[in-house]
Write an enzyme that holds these catalytic residues in place. Structure first.
Site, PDB file in Angstrom:
ATOM      1  N   LYS A  42     -12.024 -29.224  22.476  1.00  0.00           N
ATOM      2  CA  LYS A  42     -13.213 -29.613  23.192  1.00  0.00           C
ATOM      3  C   LYS A  42     -13.335 -31.119  23.341  1.00  0.00           C
ATOM      4  CE  LYS A  42     -15.892 -25.887  21.020  1.00  0.00           C
ATOM      5  NZ  LYS A  42     -16.913 -25.643  19.990  1.00  0.00           N
ATOM      6  N   GLU A  98      -6.504 -36.789  26.040  1.00  0.00           N
ATOM      7  CA  GLU A  98      -7.047 -36.559  24.702  1.00  0.00           C
ATOM      8  C   GLU A  98      -8.098 -37.611  24.355  1.00  0.00           C
ATOM      9  OE1 GLU A  98      -7.638 -34.658  22.488  1.00  0.00           O
ATOM     10  OE2 GLU A  98      -5.947 -33.718  21.494  1.00  0.00           O
ATOM     11  N   ASP A  99      -9.004 -37.250  23.476  1.00  0.00           N
ATOM     12  CA  ASP A  99      -9.982 -38.222  22.989  1.00  0.00           C
ATOM     13  C   ASP A  99      -9.387 -39.100  21.901  1.00  0.00           C
ATOM     14  OD1 ASP A  99      -9.860 -35.815  21.577  1.00  0.00           O
ATOM     15  OD2 ASP A  99     -11.858 -36.042  20.740  1.00  0.00           O
ATOM     16  N   ASP A 102      -4.683 -38.772  15.978  1.00  0.00           N
ATOM     17  CA  ASP A 102      -4.886 -39.078  14.566  1.00  0.00           C
ATOM     18  C   ASP A 102      -3.550 -38.859  13.847  1.00  0.00           C
ATOM     19  OD1 ASP A 102      -5.795 -39.126  11.935  1.00  0.00           O
ATOM     20  OD2 ASP A 102      -7.673 -38.145  12.391  1.00  0.00           O
ATOM     21  N   LYS A 130      -5.330 -43.803  16.332  1.00  0.00           N
ATOM     22  CA  LYS A 130      -5.426 -44.214  14.926  1.00  0.00           C
ATOM     23  C   LYS A 130      -4.022 -44.215  14.335  1.00  0.00           C
ATOM     24  CE  LYS A 130      -9.456 -42.162  12.862  1.00  0.00           C
ATOM     25  NZ  LYS A 130      -9.901 -41.067  11.949  1.00  0.00           N
ATOM     26  N   PHE A 151     -13.564 -42.247  10.039  1.00  0.00           N
ATOM     27  CA  PHE A 151     -13.915 -41.025  10.754  1.00  0.00           C
ATOM     28  C   PHE A 151     -14.894 -41.375  11.866  1.00  0.00           C
ATOM     29  CE2 PHE A 151     -15.897 -36.964  11.701  1.00  0.00           C
ATOM     30  CZ  PHE A 151     -14.773 -36.158  11.780  1.00  0.00           C
ATOM     31  N   ASP A 158     -16.431 -34.923  17.534  1.00  0.00           N
ATOM     32  CA  ASP A 158     -17.480 -34.256  16.763  1.00  0.00           C
ATOM     33  C   ASP A 158     -17.338 -34.428  15.255  1.00  0.00           C
ATOM     34  OD1 ASP A 158     -15.106 -32.493  16.660  1.00  0.00           O
ATOM     35  OD2 ASP A 158     -16.447 -31.176  15.536  1.00  0.00           O
ATOM     36  N   ARG A 164     -21.064 -34.861  19.842  1.00  0.00           N
ATOM     37  CA  ARG A 164     -20.135 -35.056  20.959  1.00  0.00           C
ATOM     38  C   ARG A 164     -20.804 -35.777  22.128  1.00  0.00           C
ATOM     39  NH1 ARG A 164     -15.497 -31.865  19.928  1.00  0.00           N
ATOM     40  NH2 ARG A 164     -15.884 -29.897  18.883  1.00  0.00           N
TER      41      ARG A 164
HETATM   42  C1  PRP Z   1      -9.448 -33.516  17.269  1.00  0.00           C
HETATM   43  C2  PRP Z   1      -9.269 -34.459  18.429  1.00  0.00           C
HETATM   44  C3  PRP Z   1      -7.815 -34.287  18.792  1.00  0.00           C
HETATM   45  C4  PRP Z   1      -7.157 -33.983  17.458  1.00  0.00           C
HETATM   46  C5  PRP Z   1      -6.466 -35.198  16.941  1.00  0.00           C
HETATM   47  O1  PRP Z   1      -9.636 -32.210  17.774  1.00  0.00           O
HETATM   48  O2  PRP Z   1     -10.116 -34.097  19.497  1.00  0.00           O
HETATM   49  O3  PRP Z   1      -7.647 -33.195  19.664  1.00  0.00           O
HETATM   50  O4  PRP Z   1      -8.220 -33.607  16.561  1.00  0.00           O
HETATM   51  O5  PRP Z   1      -5.996 -35.008  15.632  1.00  0.00           O
HETATM   52  P1  PRP Z   1      -4.479 -34.978  15.220  1.00  0.00           P
HETATM   53  O6  PRP Z   1      -3.771 -36.091  15.903  1.00  0.00           O
HETATM   54  O7  PRP Z   1      -4.530 -35.182  13.719  1.00  0.00           O
HETATM   55  O8  PRP Z   1      -3.914 -33.635  15.559  1.00  0.00           O
HETATM   56  P2  PRP Z   1     -10.196 -31.034  16.865  1.00  0.00           P
HETATM   57  O9  PRP Z   1      -9.049 -30.279  16.280  1.00  0.00           O
HETATM   58  O10 PRP Z   1     -11.217 -31.559  15.923  1.00  0.00           O
HETATM   59  O11 PRP Z   1     -10.884 -30.044  17.912  1.00  0.00           O
HETATM   60  P3  PRP Z   1     -12.042 -30.441  18.942  1.00  0.00           P
HETATM   61  O12 PRP Z   1     -11.408 -31.270  20.000  1.00  0.00           O
HETATM   62  O13 PRP Z   1     -12.504 -29.130  19.462  1.00  0.00           O
HETATM   63  O14 PRP Z   1     -13.093 -31.179  18.173  1.00  0.00           O
HETATM   64 MG    MG Z   2     -13.047 -31.858  16.262  1.00  0.00          MG
HETATM   65 MN    MN Z   3      -9.529 -32.200  20.104  1.00  0.00          MN
END
Ligand code: PRP
Ligand code: MG
Ligand code: MN
Length: 175
Positions: A42, A98-99, A102, A130, A151, A158, A164
């Site tokens: 999302k 992507e947002d 990480d 990051k 964080f 979120d 969000r």
């Molecule tokens: C978050 C974020 C990225 C991902 C990054 O999504 O939106 O998609 O984590 O993390 P990573 O590089 O460690 O994989 P999340 O899994 O929280 O789902 P969401 O987008 O629905 O919040």
């Molecule tokens: Mg998330």
């Molecule tokens: Mn995500």
């Protein structure tokens, strides 16, 4: 929801300027082509909506939902596809939006999966990066901001599904 433990990291205005810049860059790079943007739900829904409005080459948008975090602030490391794409990406110039990157696990998984579907090209645009947290080698082609290992929430990101809708990006302290 209480919002007092939030410290602004990136303002709404700074994001707007950066999104404009990224949109311009993408429009130049794909001049004469069209792109298929993949919004990774999302978290990416806000960024994708703003970014595509700054892209001047023809574009279509598709949605894909993955999740790794659940209700925790730490990645579980397990990526689940909650909703796959509805269409073929074969022969398309795909830009994954992507947002945040990480650990890199989400994008690493998506790049692997999507590259088997024969896109003409496959690139990544992320608003936030990051790099300190990386567990797998993963570099985006377009990066808005490099941020420290805190964080962050807002602008699509979120904590337990909340925040969000905040207009900027904020650091959430624990207490
Ligand atoms: C978050 C974020 C990225 C991902 C990054 O999504 O939106 O998609 O984590 O993390 P990573 O590089 O460690 O994989 P999340 O899994 O929280 O789902 P969401 O987008 O629905 O919040
Ligand atoms: Mg998330
Ligand atoms: Mn995500």
């Amino acid at each position: 929801m209480e919002q007092e433990n939030l410290k602004e990291l990136i303002s709404k205005k700074e994001i707007q300027n950066k999104v404009k810049e990224l949109g311009k860059q993408i429009s130049e790079d794909y001049k004469g082509e069209e792109i298929l943007a993949i919004c990774v739900l999302k978290g990416s829904f806000v960024f994708t909506a703003d970014l595509l409005r700054e892209v001047t080459v023809p574009s279509t948008v598709e949605f894909l939902a993955v999740s790794s975090y659940g209700a925790s602030t730490e990645s579980s490391g397990i990526i689940r596809i909650l909703k796959d794409l509805d269409c073929s990406i074969e022969g398309k110039h795909v830009v994954i939006v992507e947002d945040i990157i990480d650990t890199g696990l989400t994008l690493n998984y998506l790049m692997k999966t999507l590259s088997t579907r024969k896109p003409a090209s496959l690139k990544v645009c992320t608003l936030l990066d990051k790099p300190e947290r990386r567990e797998v080698d993963m570099k985006a082609d377009y990066v808005g901001f490099e941020i420290p290992d805190e964080f962050v929430i807002g602008y699509g990101l979120d904590f337990a599904e909340y925040y969000r809708n905040l207009p900027g990006v904020y650091i959430k302290s624990d207490e």
